[in-house]
Design an enzyme around this catalytic site. Structure first.
Site, short mmCIF file in Angstrom:
data_model
loop_
_atom_site.label_atom_id
_atom_site.label_comp_id
_atom_site.label_asym_id
_atom_site.label_seq_id
_atom_site.Cartn_x
_atom_site.Cartn_y
_atom_site.Cartn_z
N ILE A 13 22.05 -15.10 5.58
CA ILE A 13 20.82 -16.51 5.27
C ILE A 13 20.59 -16.61 3.79
CG2 ILE A 13 19.30 -15.53 7.07
CD1 ILE A 13 21.18 -19.44 6.93
N VAL A 35 18.01 -13.02 11.50
CA VAL A 35 17.50 -14.17 10.53
C VAL A 35 15.78 -14.04 11.26
CG1 VAL A 35 17.87 -16.67 9.96
CG2 VAL A 35 19.38 -15.18 11.24
N ASP A 36 15.26 -14.56 11.91
CA ASP A 36 14.11 -14.34 11.17
C ASP A 36 12.90 -12.73 10.74
OD1 ASP A 36 11.21 -15.72 11.54
OD2 ASP A 36 10.94 -15.01 13.86
N GLY A 125 22.11 -15.78 18.53
CA GLY A 125 21.61 -13.80 18.88
C GLY A 125 21.11 -13.45 19.77
N VAL A 126 19.49 -12.98 19.76
CA VAL A 126 18.21 -12.18 20.46
C VAL A 126 18.28 -13.37 21.26
CG1 VAL A 126 16.52 -11.55 20.87
CG2 VAL A 126 17.13 -10.71 19.27
N TYR A 127 18.25 -14.62 21.29
CA TYR A 127 18.21 -15.79 22.44
C TYR A 127 19.56 -15.68 23.39
CZ TYR A 127 12.90 -16.97 21.37
OH TYR A 127 12.01 -16.74 20.80
N1 AR6 Z 1 22.60 -13.88 8.30
C1 AR6 Z 1 22.85 -14.64 8.82
N2 AR6 Z 1 23.51 -14.40 10.07
C2 AR6 Z 1 22.62 -14.10 10.79
C3 AR6 Z 1 21.56 -12.94 10.41
C4 AR6 Z 1 21.49 -13.16 8.60
N3 AR6 Z 1 20.66 -12.29 7.86
N4 AR6 Z 1 20.98 -11.77 10.94
C5 AR6 Z 1 21.18 -12.56 12.12
N5 AR6 Z 1 22.50 -13.41 12.41
P1 AR6 Z 1 18.72 -14.45 15.82
P2 AR6 Z 1 18.20 -16.21 18.56
C6 AR6 Z 1 22.82 -13.89 13.19
O1 AR6 Z 1 19.25 -12.86 16.54
O2 AR6 Z 1 19.46 -16.05 18.81
C7 AR6 Z 1 14.45 -13.14 16.23
O3 AR6 Z 1 13.54 -11.97 17.11
C8 AR6 Z 1 23.04 -13.16 14.52
O4 AR6 Z 1 24.75 -12.64 14.53
O5 AR6 Z 1 18.77 -14.03 14.16
O6 AR6 Z 1 17.95 -17.55 17.76
C9 AR6 Z 1 13.68 -14.43 16.47
O7 AR6 Z 1 12.01 -13.91 16.38
C10 AR6 Z 1 23.99 -14.28 15.24
O8 AR6 Z 1 24.20 -15.06 15.13
O9 AR6 Z 1 18.38 -15.28 16.35
C11 AR6 Z 1 13.47 -14.89 17.53
O10 AR6 Z 1 12.92 -14.01 18.51
C12 AR6 Z 1 22.46 -15.46 14.85
O11 AR6 Z 1 22.07 -15.28 13.38
C13 AR6 Z 1 14.85 -14.84 18.01
O12 AR6 Z 1 15.90 -13.46 17.11
C14 AR6 Z 1 21.37 -15.74 15.61
O13 AR6 Z 1 20.72 -14.60 16.14
C15 AR6 Z 1 15.75 -15.71 18.18
O14 AR6 Z 1 17.02 -15.52 18.43
#
Ligand code: AR6
Length: 177
Positions: A13, A35-36, A125-127
């Site tokens: 992203i 992502v965050d 992801g984490v959620y």
């Molecule tokens: N680019 C695109 N997609 C990604 C990237 C990236 N760089 N990194 C991860 N993903 P998540 P959530 C994917 O965990 O579930 C954080 O700690 C990943 O594989 O980023 O909404 C926040 O601070 C997954 O498919 O977000 C919150 O505490 C998707 O992006 C918590 O995580 C979302 O994964 C939010 O969890």
């Protein structure tokens, strides 16, 4: 019939060159993993400073799930980052709240004047959301916003891995036209 504004791709992203990039944040807006973490790492400290200001002013209790706020893009190549918070997955009953992340993010981006926007798969992801439900919520929420908002010509869904993109494309194929 107009061509679909939806684009699906596998990638990171933080490297998207759209007017807006969406962050899968948490309610604190103070950063995290996934992502965050990537957005704050690549975007630099200006983003966190703006998030702190949002907490100090409009959202002292934190940003509730399903809502969205905007900051500048910091060092990223986008003009705005839209921070949204998915609900933590327990069961599918919070599907509408997850769809609301896309709906509210798109309306906010359109309001700011964005013509293109990139989304990660919020919540998947984490959620803990299963990829098919998370994809469905993304498509439903975004489609609803596009019915209401003018000006957005490209809505990009950036999936982190090939398998996620396959699930997403199959859900998109099922979407009512
Ligand atoms: N680019 C695109 N997609 C990604 C990237 C990236 N760089 N990194 C991860 N993903 P998540 P959530 C994917 O965990 O579930 C954080 O700690 C990943 O594989 O980023 O909404 C926040 O601070 C997954 O498919 O977000 C919150 O505490 C998707 O992006 C918590 O995580 C979302 O994964 C939010 O969890």
């Amino acid at each position: 019939m107009e061509s679909s504004p939806f684009v699906v791709e596998v990638g990171d992203i933080v490297h998207q060159r759209t007017d807006a990039i969406v962050n899968a944040a948490n309610s604190s807006l103070m950063g995290g993993g996934g992502v965050d973490g990537a957005i704050h790492r690549h975007g630099g400290p200006a983003i966190l400073a703006e998030c702190m200001e949002i907490r100090r002013t409009t959202h002292p209790e934190g940003l509730p799930p399903g809502q969205a706020v905007a900051t500048s893009g910091g060092n990223l190549s986008c003009r705005w980052i839209i921070h949204t918070v998915g609900p933590v997955f327990r069961d599918p009953s919070q599907f509408d709240l997850l769809a609301s992340c896309y709906h509210r993010s798109l309306l906010l981006a359109a309001d700011l004047g964005a013509r293109s926007i990139s989304f990660p798969l919020v919540g998947a992801g984490v959620y803990g959301w299963p990829a098919d439900l998370a994809s469905r919520a993304a498509i439903d929420g975004a489609a609803r916003a596009l019915d209401e908002a003018a000006g957005l010509s490209e809505v990009r869904f950036v999936l982190y891995r090939d398998e996620l993109a396959e699930v997403f494309r199959s859900e998109l194929g099922r979407a009512p036209s």
